[in-house]
Design a protein around this motif. Sequence first.
Motif, PDB file in Angstrom:
ATOM      1  N   ALA A  65      60.426   7.620  -1.774  1.00 15.81           N
ATOM      2  CA  ALA A  65      59.289   8.656  -1.574  1.00 15.81           C
ATOM      3  C   ALA A  65      58.054   7.704  -1.152  1.00 15.81           C
ATOM      4  O   ALA A  65      57.154   7.931  -0.061  1.00 15.81           O
ATOM      5  N   LEU A  66      57.647   6.780  -2.156  1.00 17.44           N
ATOM      6  CA  LEU A  66      56.574   5.709  -1.960  1.00 17.44           C
ATOM      7  C   LEU A  66      56.772   4.857  -0.422  1.00 17.44           C
ATOM      8  O   LEU A  66      55.886   4.713   0.217  1.00 17.44           O
ATOM      9  N   SER A  67      58.031   4.559  -0.208  1.00 22.80           N
ATOM     10  CA  SER A  67      58.353   3.729   0.862  1.00 22.80           C
ATOM     11  C   SER A  67      58.010   4.752   2.180  1.00 22.80           C
ATOM     12  O   SER A  67      57.380   4.233   3.195  1.00 22.80           O
ATOM     13  N   VAL A  68      58.323   5.919   2.167  1.00 26.86           N
ATOM     14  CA  VAL A  68      57.936   6.978   3.176  1.00 26.86           C
ATOM     15  C   VAL A  68      56.505   7.112   3.483  1.00 26.86           C
ATOM     16  O   VAL A  68      55.885   6.842   4.497  1.00 26.86           O
ATOM     17  N   LEU A  69      55.795   6.956   2.351  1.00 24.31           N
ATOM     18  CA  LEU A  69      54.208   7.314   2.440  1.00 24.31           C
ATOM     19  C   LEU A  69      53.592   5.937   2.978  1.00 24.31           C
ATOM     20  O   LEU A  69      52.634   6.031   3.709  1.00 24.31           O
ATOM     21  N   ALA A  70      54.182   4.887   2.621  1.00 27.01           N
ATOM     22  CA  ALA A  70      53.616   3.492   2.986  1.00 27.01           C
ATOM     23  C   ALA A  70      53.924   3.324   4.296  1.00 27.01           C
ATOM     24  O   ALA A  70      53.005   3.007   5.286  1.00 27.01           O
ATOM     25  N   ARG A  71      55.054   3.852   4.778  1.00 24.86           N
ATOM     26  CA  ARG A  71      55.434   4.001   6.171  1.00 24.86           C
ATOM     27  C   ARG A  71      54.392   4.589   7.072  1.00 24.86           C
ATOM     28  O   ARG A  71      53.977   4.691   8.176  1.00 24.86           O
ATOM     29  N   ARG A  72      53.750   5.848   6.581  1.00 22.78           N
ATOM     30  CA  ARG A  72      52.639   6.680   7.357  1.00 22.78           C
ATOM     31  C   ARG A  72      51.379   5.837   7.600  1.00 22.78           C
ATOM     32  O   ARG A  72      50.762   5.954   8.354  1.00 22.78           O
ATOM     33  N   GLY A  73      51.138   4.822   6.667  1.00 25.05           N
ATOM     34  CA  GLY A  73      50.078   3.914   6.833  1.00 25.05           C
ATOM     35  C   GLY A  73      50.160   2.837   7.815  1.00 25.05           C
ATOM     36  O   GLY A  73      49.563   2.456   8.756  1.00 25.05           O
ATOM     37  N   SER A  74      51.438   2.067   7.692  1.00 27.36           N
ATOM     38  CA  SER A  74      51.769   1.092   8.600  1.00 27.36           C
ATOM     39  C   SER A  74      53.337   1.062   8.505  1.00 27.36           C
ATOM     40  O   SER A  74      53.778   0.828   7.417  1.00 27.36           O
ATOM     41  N   GLY A  75      53.896   0.957   9.684  1.00 35.14           N
ATOM     42  CA  GLY A  75      55.648   1.203   9.655  1.00 35.14           C
ATOM     43  C   GLY A  75      56.272   0.072   8.757  1.00 35.14           C
ATOM     44  O   GLY A  75      57.110   0.312   7.903  1.00 35.14           O
ATOM     45  N   SER A  76      55.870  -1.090   9.024  1.00 31.27           N
ATOM     46  CA  SER A  76      56.580  -2.337   8.329  1.00 31.27           C
ATOM     47  C   SER A  76      56.272  -2.354   6.753  1.00 31.27           C
ATOM     48  O   SER A  76      56.942  -2.972   6.081  1.00 31.27           O
ATOM     49  N   ALA A  77      55.232  -1.473   6.091  1.00 32.65           N
ATOM     50  CA  ALA A  77      54.842  -1.388   4.902  1.00 32.65           C
ATOM     51  C   ALA A  77      56.027  -1.017   4.121  1.00 32.65           C
ATOM     52  O   ALA A  77      56.219  -1.240   3.107  1.00 32.65           O
ATOM     53  N   CYS A  78      56.845   0.042   4.810  1.00 31.67           N
ATOM     54  CA  CYS A  78      58.034   0.610   4.120  1.00 31.67           C
ATOM     55  C   CYS A  78      58.896  -0.378   3.552  1.00 31.67           C
ATOM     56  O   CYS A  78      59.797   0.072   2.604  1.00 31.67           O
ATOM     57  N   ARG A  79      58.979  -1.615   4.103  1.00 25.65           N
ATOM     58  CA  ARG A  79      59.963  -2.417   3.376  1.00 25.65           C
ATOM     59  C   ARG A  79      59.408  -3.298   2.567  1.00 25.65           C
ATOM     60  O   ARG A  79      60.226  -4.051   1.942  1.00 25.65           O
ATOM     61  N   SER A  80      58.026  -3.438   2.204  1.00 25.02           N
ATOM     62  CA  SER A  80      57.771  -4.149   1.252  1.00 25.02           C
ATOM     63  C   SER A  80      57.777  -3.568  -0.294  1.00 25.02           C
ATOM     64  O   SER A  80      57.370  -4.109  -1.132  1.00 25.02           O
ATOM     65  N   LEU A  81      58.356  -2.339  -0.165  1.00 27.47           N
ATOM     66  CA  LEU A  81      58.482  -1.793  -1.661  1.00 27.47           C
ATOM     67  C   LEU A  81      59.275  -2.219  -2.348  1.00 27.47           C
ATOM     68  O   LEU A  81      59.557  -2.355  -3.649  1.00 27.47           O
TER      69      LEU A  81
END
Length: 320
Positions: free
Chosen positions: A125-141
């Motif tokens: 769920a944190l990855s989904v939220l990070a994706r809303r900020g910037s797509g590639s961010a969902c991978r840095s979790l």
Amino acid sequence: MSTREVVTATAVAHPNIALVKYWGKRDGPLNLPAVPSLSLTLDGYHTTTTVGPADADEVWLNGARTDDAKVRRVLDLLAPGRPPLRVVTANDFPTGAGLASSASGFAALVVAADAALGTALPREALSVLARRGSGSACRSLWGGLVEWRLGVRVDGADSHGVPVGVDWDLRLLVAVVSDAKKAVGSTEGMERSRATSPLYAAWVANGPRDVADGLAAVRARDLPALGAVMERSTFAMHGTMSSSTPPLLYWQPATVALLHEVFALRARGVPCWATMDAGPQVKVLCAPEHAEGVEAALRPLALRVDVHRPGGGAHVSSPS
Ligand code: DP6
């Protein structure tokens, strides 16, 4: 949001570099990708973000006050009706220069805010939220090799990072050509490619096959196969970028010189492969035993060369 007290919490995240690239969205507001992707989280660069209580929302980036609507939006999505927050974030590497600072930035933000607000969301769920900020961010979790799946749900709840589960000691060398902020950001660039590039449809059609080939290479620990997929994805993405109107040309003369050096190294029997993102830097993938030789060959052509190992996922470093 409950009346639970907000604490001050700090999180650290690393940027990730895509081995199979994300470029293009199938849904802008939800930030859903048009293609899946595969990345490596780096160990050597850090974003450190502290979230704590405030009288009104405040966002500080590298010591300067900014008003980042995306940051406030992600915080609202994490905890609707949340209290005001102070966000203080800093990068120990160039911001907005094609070194994935938005990836580590939003990954650190959601992890710090989750701890500060006590929301205790699952990592997906944190990855989904990070994706809303910037797509590639969902991978840095997550650390190491991470796949970002397309997902099938219209709300995007299943489009997030997934750790590949292969622990592989690779090296990724970042040859820095310029510390300047890029002229056209990724979000705007992707939309321009979608709207204008005649190659965009082929780029999107090839994405799933590139990720499947990348994952097969990772599972077989076949570095030449992974390097070949990475270069194929990189040059297809840059072909799509440069065939947009007006053209998106992120390369500088030194970018091209570094690419030729990578090809020359390979012709001389040194196994190494190049990738580039929305900026002029060249990133080179190789095995640990070749990192020193590759670094020595790239150094005269770059401002500096940073050598990275696989890094860990975003984590809380100090709750209070
Ligand atoms: C070229 O994640 O920065 O680095 O989702 O619009 O914020 P937005 O874009 P962003 O795009 C990264 C694009 C890339 C390739 C990649 O990291 O996969």
